[in-house]
Design a protein around this motif. Structure first.
Motif, PDB file in Angstrom:
ATOM      1  N   ARG A  18      24.936   6.258 -24.312  1.00  0.00           N
ATOM      2  CA  ARG A  18      24.249   5.164 -23.625  1.00  0.00           C
ATOM      3  C   ARG A  18      23.797   5.585 -22.235  1.00  0.00           C
ATOM      4  NH1 ARG A  18      27.735   0.251 -22.807  1.00  0.00           N
ATOM      5  NH2 ARG A  18      25.896  -1.056 -22.886  1.00  0.00           N
ATOM      6  N   PHE A  19      24.632   6.340 -21.553  1.00  0.00           N
ATOM      7  CA  PHE A  19      24.319   6.706 -20.182  1.00  0.00           C
ATOM      8  C   PHE A  19      23.451   7.957 -20.104  1.00  0.00           C
ATOM      9  CE2 PHE A  19      28.038   4.001 -19.794  1.00  0.00           C
ATOM     10  CZ  PHE A  19      27.631   3.147 -18.780  1.00  0.00           C
ATOM     11  N   LEU A  20      23.524   8.806 -21.110  1.00  0.00           N
ATOM     12  CA  LEU A  20      22.667   9.985 -21.110  1.00  0.00           C
ATOM     13  C   LEU A  20      21.193   9.597 -21.203  1.00  0.00           C
ATOM     14  CD1 LEU A  20      24.676  12.456 -23.380  1.00  0.00           C
ATOM     15  CD2 LEU A  20      24.250  12.670 -20.928  1.00  0.00           C
ATOM     16  N   ASN A  21      20.933   8.390 -21.687  1.00  0.00           N
ATOM     17  CA  ASN A  21      19.553   7.927 -21.829  1.00  0.00           C
ATOM     18  C   ASN A  21      18.989   7.359 -20.532  1.00  0.00           C
ATOM     19  OD1 ASN A  21      19.461   8.577 -24.554  1.00  0.00           O
ATOM     20  ND2 ASN A  21      20.325   6.594 -25.170  1.00  0.00           N
ATOM     21  N   GLY A  22      19.755   7.374 -19.482  1.00  0.00           N
ATOM     22  CA  GLY A  22      19.283   6.831 -18.214  1.00  0.00           C
ATOM     23  C   GLY A  22      18.340   7.779 -17.504  1.00  0.00           C
ATOM     24  N   HIS A  23      17.868   7.333 -16.313  1.00  0.00           N
ATOM     25  CA  HIS A  23      16.898   8.096 -15.525  1.00  0.00           C
ATOM     26  C   HIS A  23      17.601   8.782 -14.357  1.00  0.00           C
ATOM     27  CE1 HIS A  23      13.189   9.212 -13.557  1.00  0.00           C
ATOM     28  NE2 HIS A  23      13.563   8.573 -12.457  1.00  0.00           N
ATOM     29  N   ARG A  24      17.352  10.084 -14.201  1.00  0.00           N
ATOM     30  CA  ARG A  24      17.990  10.852 -13.133  1.00  0.00           C
ATOM     31  C   ARG A  24      16.991  11.141 -12.020  1.00  0.00           C
ATOM     32  NH1 ARG A  24      21.296  15.102 -17.035  1.00  0.00           N
ATOM     33  NH2 ARG A  24      21.604  13.597 -18.703  1.00  0.00           N
ATOM     34  N   THR A  25      17.484  11.207 -10.800  1.00  0.00           N
ATOM     35  CA  THR A  25      16.631  11.489  -9.661  1.00  0.00           C
ATOM     36  C   THR A  25      17.179  12.682  -8.892  1.00  0.00           C
ATOM     37  OG1 THR A  25      17.854   9.888  -8.312  1.00  0.00           O
ATOM     38  CG2 THR A  25      15.883   9.105  -9.436  1.00  0.00           C
ATOM     39  N   GLU A  26      16.337  13.224  -8.034  1.00  0.00           N
ATOM     40  CA  GLU A  26      16.699  14.417  -7.270  1.00  0.00           C
ATOM     41  C   GLU A  26      17.863  14.132  -6.317  1.00  0.00           C
ATOM     42  OE1 GLU A  26      14.659  17.507  -4.033  1.00  0.00           O
ATOM     43  OE2 GLU A  26      13.515  15.818  -4.871  1.00  0.00           O
ATOM     44  N   ILE A  27      18.767  15.096  -6.204  1.00  0.00           N
ATOM     45  CA  ILE A  27      19.886  14.985  -5.273  1.00  0.00           C
ATOM     46  C   ILE A  27      19.443  15.451  -3.892  1.00  0.00           C
ATOM     47  CG2 ILE A  27      22.196  15.811  -4.729  1.00  0.00           C
ATOM     48  CD1 ILE A  27      22.666  16.158  -7.725  1.00  0.00           C
ATOM     49  N   VAL A  28      19.637  14.607  -2.884  1.00  0.00           N
ATOM     50  CA  VAL A  28      19.270  14.942  -1.508  1.00  0.00           C
ATOM     51  C   VAL A  28      20.514  14.789  -0.637  1.00  0.00           C
ATOM     52  CG1 VAL A  28      17.804  14.396   0.457  1.00  0.00           C
ATOM     53  CG2 VAL A  28      16.924  14.112  -1.871  1.00  0.00           C
ATOM     54  N   THR A  29      20.879  15.861   0.038  1.00  0.00           N
ATOM     55  CA  THR A  29      22.071  15.831   0.897  1.00  0.00           C
ATOM     56  C   THR A  29      21.743  16.166   2.349  1.00  0.00           C
ATOM     57  OG1 THR A  29      22.588  18.132   0.325  1.00  0.00           O
ATOM     58  CG2 THR A  29      23.613  16.404  -1.009  1.00  0.00           C
ATOM     59  N   ASP A  30      20.469  16.279   2.685  1.00  0.00           N
ATOM     60  CA  ASP A  30      20.080  16.610   4.058  1.00  0.00           C
ATOM     61  C   ASP A  30      20.518  15.494   5.011  1.00  0.00           C
ATOM     62  OD1 ASP A  30      18.856  18.816   3.004  1.00  0.00           O
ATOM     63  OD2 ASP A  30      16.846  17.924   2.976  1.00  0.00           O
ATOM     64  N   PRO A  31      20.769  15.842   6.273  1.00  0.00           N
ATOM     65  CA  PRO A  31      21.089  14.811   7.263  1.00  0.00           C
ATOM     66  C   PRO A  31      19.936  13.822   7.391  1.00  0.00           C
ATOM     67  CG  PRO A  31      21.584  17.004   8.113  1.00  0.00           C
ATOM     68  CD  PRO A  31      20.828  17.203   6.844  1.00  0.00           C
ATOM     69  N   VAL A  32      20.251  12.591   7.744  1.00  0.00           N
ATOM     70  CA  VAL A  32      19.232  11.563   7.904  1.00  0.00           C
ATOM     71  C   VAL A  32      18.341  11.903   9.092  1.00  0.00           C
ATOM     72  CG1 VAL A  32      18.853   9.143   8.512  1.00  0.00           C
ATOM     73  CG2 VAL A  32      20.604   9.756   6.825  1.00  0.00           C
ATOM     74  N   SER A  33      17.015  11.794   8.878  1.00  0.00           N
ATOM     75  CA  SER A  33      16.073  12.082   9.954  1.00  0.00           C
ATOM     76  C   SER A  33      15.660  10.821  10.700  1.00  0.00           C
ATOM     77  CB  SER A  33      14.824  12.766   9.381  1.00  0.00           C
ATOM     78  OG  SER A  33      14.204  11.961   8.386  1.00  0.00           O
ATOM     79  N   ASP A  34      15.540   9.700   9.986  1.00  0.00           N
ATOM     80  CA  ASP A  34      15.161   8.427  10.591  1.00  0.00           C
ATOM     81  C   ASP A  34      15.749   7.337   9.707  1.00  0.00           C
ATOM     82  OD1 ASP A  34      14.005   6.074  11.449  1.00  0.00           O
ATOM     83  OD2 ASP A  34      12.008   6.928  11.723  1.00  0.00           O
ATOM     84  N   TRP A  35      16.612   6.514  10.275  1.00  0.00           N
ATOM     85  CA  TRP A  35      17.306   5.508   9.474  1.00  0.00           C
ATOM     86  C   TRP A  35      16.360   4.464   8.904  1.00  0.00           C
ATOM     87  CZ3 TRP A  35      22.002   6.097   7.630  1.00  0.00           C
ATOM     88  CH2 TRP A  35      22.839   7.043   8.233  1.00  0.00           C
ATOM     89  N   ALA A  36      15.190   4.298   9.493  1.00  0.00           N
ATOM     90  CA  ALA A  36      14.239   3.317   8.975  1.00  0.00           C
ATOM     91  C   ALA A  36      13.493   3.813   7.746  1.00  0.00           C
ATOM     92  CB  ALA A  36      13.234   2.942  10.063  1.00  0.00           C
ATOM     93  N   THR A  37      13.336   5.137   7.622  1.00  0.00           N
ATOM     94  CA  THR A  37      12.517   5.685   6.535  1.00  0.00           C
ATOM     95  C   THR A  37      13.242   6.711   5.682  1.00  0.00           C
ATOM     96  OG1 THR A  37      11.651   7.417   8.021  1.00  0.00           O
ATOM     97  CG2 THR A  37      10.407   5.350   7.873  1.00  0.00           C
ATOM     98  N   ASP A  38      14.480   7.048   6.054  1.00  0.00           N
ATOM     99  CA  ASP A  38      15.176   8.125   5.342  1.00  0.00           C
ATOM    100  C   ASP A  38      16.681   7.899   5.362  1.00  0.00           C
ATOM    101  OD1 ASP A  38      15.506  10.691   4.052  1.00  0.00           O
ATOM    102  OD2 ASP A  38      16.081  11.523   5.996  1.00  0.00           O
ATOM    103  N   PHE A  39      17.113   6.625   5.248  1.00  0.00           N
ATOM    104  CA  PHE A  39      18.538   6.344   5.392  1.00  0.00           C
ATOM    105  C   PHE A  39      19.332   6.845   4.185  1.00  0.00           C
ATOM    106  CE2 PHE A  39      17.257   2.542   3.014  1.00  0.00           C
ATOM    107  CZ  PHE A  39      18.288   2.417   2.095  1.00  0.00           C
ATOM    108  N   SER A  40      20.634   7.012   4.395  1.00  0.00           N
ATOM    109  CA  SER A  40      21.560   7.328   3.311  1.00  0.00           C
ATOM    110  C   SER A  40      22.882   6.647   3.612  1.00  0.00           C
ATOM    111  CB  SER A  40      21.782   8.841   3.179  1.00  0.00           C
ATOM    112  OG  SER A  40      22.827   9.113   2.248  1.00  0.00           O
ATOM    113  N   HIS A  41      23.297   5.762   2.724  1.00  0.00           N
ATOM    114  CA  HIS A  41      24.548   5.035   2.948  1.00  0.00           C
ATOM    115  C   HIS A  41      25.775   5.881   2.649  1.00  0.00           C
ATOM    116  CE1 HIS A  41      23.707   4.651  -1.285  1.00  0.00           C
ATOM    117  NE2 HIS A  41      24.889   4.143  -1.519  1.00  0.00           N
ATOM    118  N   VAL A  42      25.574   7.142   2.251  1.00  0.00           N
ATOM    119  CA  VAL A  42      26.707   8.054   2.085  1.00  0.00           C
ATOM    120  C   VAL A  42      26.707   9.136   3.157  1.00  0.00           C
ATOM    121  CG1 VAL A  42      26.935   7.633  -0.383  1.00  0.00           C
ATOM    122  CG2 VAL A  42      25.445   9.481   0.402  1.00  0.00           C
ATOM    123  N   ASP A  43      25.856   8.989   4.150  1.00  0.00           N
ATOM    124  CA  ASP A  43      25.835   9.919   5.274  1.00  0.00           C
ATOM    125  C   ASP A  43      27.102   9.728   6.110  1.00  0.00           C
ATOM    126  OD1 ASP A  43      25.079  10.504   8.304  1.00  0.00           O
ATOM    127  OD2 ASP A  43      23.676  11.639   7.061  1.00  0.00           O
TER     128      ASP A  43
END
Length: 424
Positions: A18-43
């Motif tokens: 069931r879960f293998l049929n889901g949609h995957r997206t690119e992993i991004v771990t770079d530091p946040v550059s601008d919280w308004a346009t590039d936030f990460s709640h796991v930063d």
């Protein structure tokens, strides 16, 4: 009840597919550059102090956006968070944890962890099933054992000047309560913390690794369910096995998903709330001393801790392309619902950025808003109140051993993960 074909040997593989049929997206771990346009709640910066970031965004970009995780929106005003929470037409709950993996659309309207992942009209009946176990009367029956266990935990502090209030105290309380409610072995408790981490704090790991971690949780739950099938007893797991919706026993994925929800959410949210409250009291002597002197104020103070340090941020997915409050949201974009940000909106609360332990009017959103408001709020309040009552009674004098050693979870449930406290 000795045999239940719903939980056959092929169930684990079926759920994985069931879960293998889901949609995957690119992993991004770079530091946040601008919280308004590039936030990460796991930063790490967000984990350490999200409030200053949210305050800034509320002023200059009240609905922030990032391309991480396949596109996420972040409203920071109370009115926007509330509006999205109540809008079940534009936003689906089929996925409530933002990650680099989106479950397939055919999981709706049930979702992977009903009822919190369910959409109307199914949600109403799925939620109704759980209500009897979480009434004030049912929760009151759990209080004596919870209080006794809190005393046992503090008994173990004897001879120690420094304890970790998160790992040695807060974590264990909801773990014990939920395990008892579900009829799971207490000796399995160390695994529960690993399950929490896998579900909520590993969202930016490779999808295959995440699926493998979640499979371990599913395998554990299925093993416990099968034991209950063979050995039914008076607990919440057996109740769900026997429950019916629309004249039929619950689908096995419904049973597994609901138990998953109760185990993970029931532990992490309350653990985080207890820890954050103790952190505040350890660093704020005036509030600690007042609560020790005026224990009757604790229920009011507790609500303020829930407002100021609300642990939970939920998520939704956009159903169809929509222009919402000035921004163009695309179908299947994530939308975070940061109840902590809503709770600190000056337009909604006087002295919103302060912790006012005798605040009289406090209609906070710590338990969510809309149809998905936390079904276990009575239980969470009981555990938080008892945990703080026992601690303040037994450990009235305490401070942070090293403020810089306190660490916070980088996930949608934020609370102290290490909290060194000096006693006396």
């Amino acid at each position: 009840m000795t045999v239940d074909d719903r939980f056959g040997e092929d169930l684990e593989e079926t759920r994985r597919e069931r879960f293998l049929n889901g949609h995957r997206t690119e992993i991004v771990t770079d530091p946040v550059s601008d919280w308004a346009t590039d936030f990460s709640h796991v930063d790490p910066q967000w984990a350490a102090d999200p409030y200053s970031i949210q305050d800034d965004l509320r002023q200059r970009c009240p609905i922030a956006h990032t391309e991480r995780f396949g596109g996420v929106w972040l409203p920071t005003r109370y009115e926007d968070v509330a509006a999205i929470a109540y809008d079940t037409e534009s936003f689906t709950s089929r996925a409530i944890v933002v990650s680099n993996f989106k479950p397939p659309k055919d999981l709706a309207p049930v979702g992977p962890v009903p009822p919190i992942s369910s959409d109307p009209p199914f949600h109403h009946d799925a939620r109704k099933l759980l209500l009897p176990a979480f009434t004030k009367t049912a929760v009151a029956r759990l209080e004596p054992a919870t209080r006794a266990f809190c005393h046992q935990l503090i008994d173990a502090f004897e001879g120690r000047d420094v304890v970790d209030a998160a790992r040695d105290y807060a974590q264990h309380i909801p773990t014990r309560v939920i395990a008892d409610m579900l009829g799971f072995p207490q000796e399995d408790a160390p695994m529960f913390g690993e399950f929490v981490e896998s579900s909520l704090e590993s969202i930016n790991r490779p999808p295959e690794e995440r699926i493998e971690r979640l499979t371990q949780l599913t395998d554990y739950l299925i093993a416990q369910i099968r034991d209950h099938v063979d050995n039914p007893r008076d607990d919440l797991t057996t109740y769900l096995l026997n429950a019916e919706l629309f004249g039929q026993k619950l689908d096995p994925n419904h049973v597994i998903g609901t138990i998953n929800l109760l185990l993970i959410a029931g532990i992490d949210t309350t653990w985080s709330a207890i820890g954050a409250s103790l952190w505040h009291l350890a660093k704020t002597p005036a509030d600690r001393e007042r609560l020790v002197a005026e224990p009757g104020l604790l229920p009011t103070a507790m609500e303020e801790f829930l407002r100021a340090y609300a642990p939970v941020t939920m998520a939704r997915l956009v159903r169809e392309d929509v222009r919402w409050n000035g921004v163009d949201m695309k179908a299947d974009d994530w939308v975070l619902l940061p109840f902590p940000a809503a709770n600190r909106d000056p337009a909604q609360f006087d002295r919103a950025g302060e912790v006012v332990i005798d605040r009289e009017v406090n209609r906070h959103a710590a338990f969510g808003l809309g149809i998905h408001r936390c079904v276990g709020s009575h239980l969470a309040r009981m555990e938080l109140r008892v945990a703080l009552e026992v601690w303040l009674e037994r450990v009235p004098d305490f401070t942070l051993e090293d403020p810089s050693a306190v660490t916070w979870a980088a996930s949608q449930v934020r609370g102290p993960r290490t909290l060194p406290i000096r006693i006396g």
